[in-house]
Design an enzyme around this catalytic site. Structure first.
Site, PDB file in Angstrom:
ATOM      1  N   ASP A  24       0.832  -1.205   0.000  1.00  0.00           N
ATOM      2  CA  ASP A  24       0.000   0.000   0.000  1.00  0.00           C
ATOM      3  C   ASP A  24       0.869   1.258   0.000  1.00  0.00           C
ATOM      4  O   ASP A  24       2.002   1.248   0.480  1.00  0.00           O
ATOM      5  CB  ASP A  24      -0.905  -0.024   1.244  1.00  0.00           C
ATOM      6  CG  ASP A  24      -2.087   0.930   1.113  1.00  0.00           C
ATOM      7  OD1 ASP A  24      -2.346   1.427   0.003  1.00  0.00           O
ATOM      8  OD2 ASP A  24      -2.745   1.185   2.141  1.00  0.00           O
ATOM      9  N   ASN A  72     -10.992  -2.553  -5.341  1.00  0.00           N
ATOM     10  CA  ASN A  72     -10.224  -1.643  -6.202  1.00  0.00           C
ATOM     11  C   ASN A  72     -10.865  -1.453  -7.585  1.00  0.00           C
ATOM     12  O   ASN A  72     -10.528  -0.511  -8.307  1.00  0.00           O
ATOM     13  CB  ASN A  72      -8.767  -2.118  -6.361  1.00  0.00           C
ATOM     14  CG  ASN A  72      -7.916  -1.966  -5.112  1.00  0.00           C
ATOM     15  OD1 ASN A  72      -6.996  -2.745  -4.881  1.00  0.00           O
ATOM     16  ND2 ASN A  72      -8.196  -0.965  -4.286  1.00  0.00           N
TER      17      ASN A  72
HETATM   18  C1  IPE Z   1      -5.514  -2.679  -0.071  1.00  0.00           C
HETATM   19  O1  IPE Z   1      -5.146  -1.355  -0.249  1.00  0.00           O
HETATM   20  C2  IPE Z   1      -5.501  -3.412  -1.388  1.00  0.00           C
HETATM   21  C3  IPE Z   1      -4.179  -3.625  -1.973  1.00  0.00           C
HETATM   22  C4  IPE Z   1      -3.054  -3.316  -1.432  1.00  0.00           C
HETATM   23  C5  IPE Z   1      -4.169  -4.294  -3.242  1.00  0.00           C
HETATM   24  P1  IPE Z   1      -6.231  -0.195  -0.453  1.00  0.00           P
HETATM   25  O2  IPE Z   1      -5.476   1.054  -0.593  1.00  0.00           O
HETATM   26  O3  IPE Z   1      -7.171  -0.563  -1.522  1.00  0.00           O
HETATM   27  O4  IPE Z   1      -7.008  -0.261   0.945  1.00  0.00           O
HETATM   28  P2  IPE Z   1      -7.805   0.857   1.718  1.00  0.00           P
HETATM   29  O5  IPE Z   1      -8.805   1.440   0.759  1.00  0.00           O
HETATM   30  O6  IPE Z   1      -6.819   1.890   2.151  1.00  0.00           O
HETATM   31  O7  IPE Z   1      -8.418   0.156   2.882  1.00  0.00           O
HETATM   32  C1  IPE Z   2      -1.542   0.255  -3.341  1.00  0.00           C
HETATM   33  O1  IPE Z   2      -1.356   1.638  -3.391  1.00  0.00           O
HETATM   34  C2  IPE Z   2      -1.827  -0.328  -4.701  1.00  0.00           C
HETATM   35  C3  IPE Z   2      -3.212  -0.785  -4.873  1.00  0.00           C
HETATM   36  C4  IPE Z   2      -4.135  -0.766  -3.963  1.00  0.00           C
HETATM   37  C5  IPE Z   2      -3.579  -1.312  -6.162  1.00  0.00           C
HETATM   38  P1  IPE Z   2      -2.576   2.650  -3.399  1.00  0.00           P
HETATM   39  O2  IPE Z   2      -2.959   2.920  -4.816  1.00  0.00           O
HETATM   40  O3  IPE Z   2      -3.677   2.182  -2.527  1.00  0.00           O
HETATM   41  O4  IPE Z   2      -1.866   3.947  -2.779  1.00  0.00           O
HETATM   42  P2  IPE Z   2      -2.467   4.942  -1.709  1.00  0.00           P
HETATM   43  O5  IPE Z   2      -2.999   4.137  -0.568  1.00  0.00           O
HETATM   44  O6  IPE Z   2      -3.540   5.709  -2.405  1.00  0.00           O
HETATM   45  O7  IPE Z   2      -1.312   5.802  -1.312  1.00  0.00           O
HETATM   46 MG    MG Z   3      -4.059   2.419  -0.566  1.00  0.00          MG
END
Ligand code: IPE
Ligand code: IPE
Ligand code: MG
Length: 247
Positions: A24, A72
């Site tokens: 993340d 997602n």
């Molecule tokens: C969790 O991260 C999913 C992945 C790392 C693939 P998100 O960024 O989607 O989770 P939330 O929305 O912060 O809970």
């Molecule tokens: C994790 O990074 C990747 C996926 C969830 C696909 P994020 O895209 O959630 O990055 P933040 O949380 O917005 O920084």
């Molecule tokens: Mg995230």
């Protein structure tokens, strides 16, 4: 040359068999640099490569990476398209190398939701690395923990309806055998990057007694050294599984 930290965790010997990672912070990494979110995802791929190599070096048996959740799919379409393009690129560009390293890639989640291009690339890397014996790499794509549990319930209900299963025979082990992770040990260690203190619908069944490690580092900056630091922290934990400490 092996890193000092790697030497130290190997000397201790208690290497977690199964490590799961919620990758993340790609978006925030990019925003802090004035870049589009996509740039963070692209750099995240570099981190995946490094952490997979580090996991092999450390002797981890199963590495599970949460790459794309079912939730997602609710992100803006261009971001989803960029993530899917990166998934395809990762599968195409790493296939030979992972095969050479003996890494068996499995992709777990609702793969039928993927478009033909990324899906074919994923099927190819899974097929071509299947014989790998060094480490198993699970890429969780379009995955949600609750969805996995509901699918398992449906499967058992179908078996019961066909008369193949007495509901009283359902126990934790049978239930585990109809999850995506059938046959794998539960994660010993869960790492979440970017400092978020939540599970986000990841492996709800399997994480029952997993040790949690939250790193403040954004995923694109996460390296094998951070993985080794997490393992070193894990080695200082006392896992009790509800029992009392011996002695
Ligand atoms: C969790 O991260 C999913 C992945 C790392 C693939 P998100 O960024 O989607 O989770 P939330 O929305 O912060 O809970
Ligand atoms: C994790 O990074 C990747 C996926 C969830 C696909 P994020 O895209 O959630 O990055 P933040 O949380 O917005 O920084
Ligand atoms: Mg995230």
């Amino acid at each position: 040359m092996e890193s000092e930290l790697l030497e130290r965790i190997k000397l201790d010997g208690r290497i977690p068999s199964h490590v799961a990672v919620i990758m993340d912070g790609n978006g925030r990494w990019a925003r802090e640099r004035g870049l589009p979110r996509y740039a963070g995802h692209r750099r995240g791929m570099v981190a995946v490569r490094d952490v997979v190599e580090g996991a092999v070096e450390a002797g981890i048996e199963v590495l599970t990476l949460f790459a794309f959740s079912k939730e997602n799919w609710q992100r803006p379409r261009p971001e989803i398209a960029a993530l899917m393009a990166l998934l395809k690129r990762y599968a195409d560009s790493e296939r030979q190398e992972l095969k050479a390293q003996g890494v068996a890639v499995h992709v777990l989640g609702e793969l039928d939701r993927l478009r033909a291009g990324p899906r074919a690339a994923v099927e190819r890397i899974v097929g071509e690395t299947a014989a790998g014996k060094t480490m198993r790499l699970n890429l969780m794509i379009s995955y949600s923990g609750r969805d996995e549990i509901v699918r398992a319930v449906r499967e058992l209900a179908r078996r019961a309806r066909r008369g193949e299963l007495d509901p009283d025979e359902i126990d934790e082990s049978l239930f585990g055998s109809v999850l995506y992770t059938a046959g794998l040990p539960d994660p010993d260690l869960l790492i979440r990057t970017s400092g978020e203190l939540r599970i986000s619908n990841f492996m709800l069944w399997q994480l029952a007694y997993t040790e949690l490690y939250i790193s403040s580092v954004y995923w694109p900056d996460f390296t094998r050294e951070h993985l080794f630091a997490a393992i070193s922290d894990y080695q200082r934990r006392e896992r009790r599984f509800g029992r009392v400490t011996a002695g």
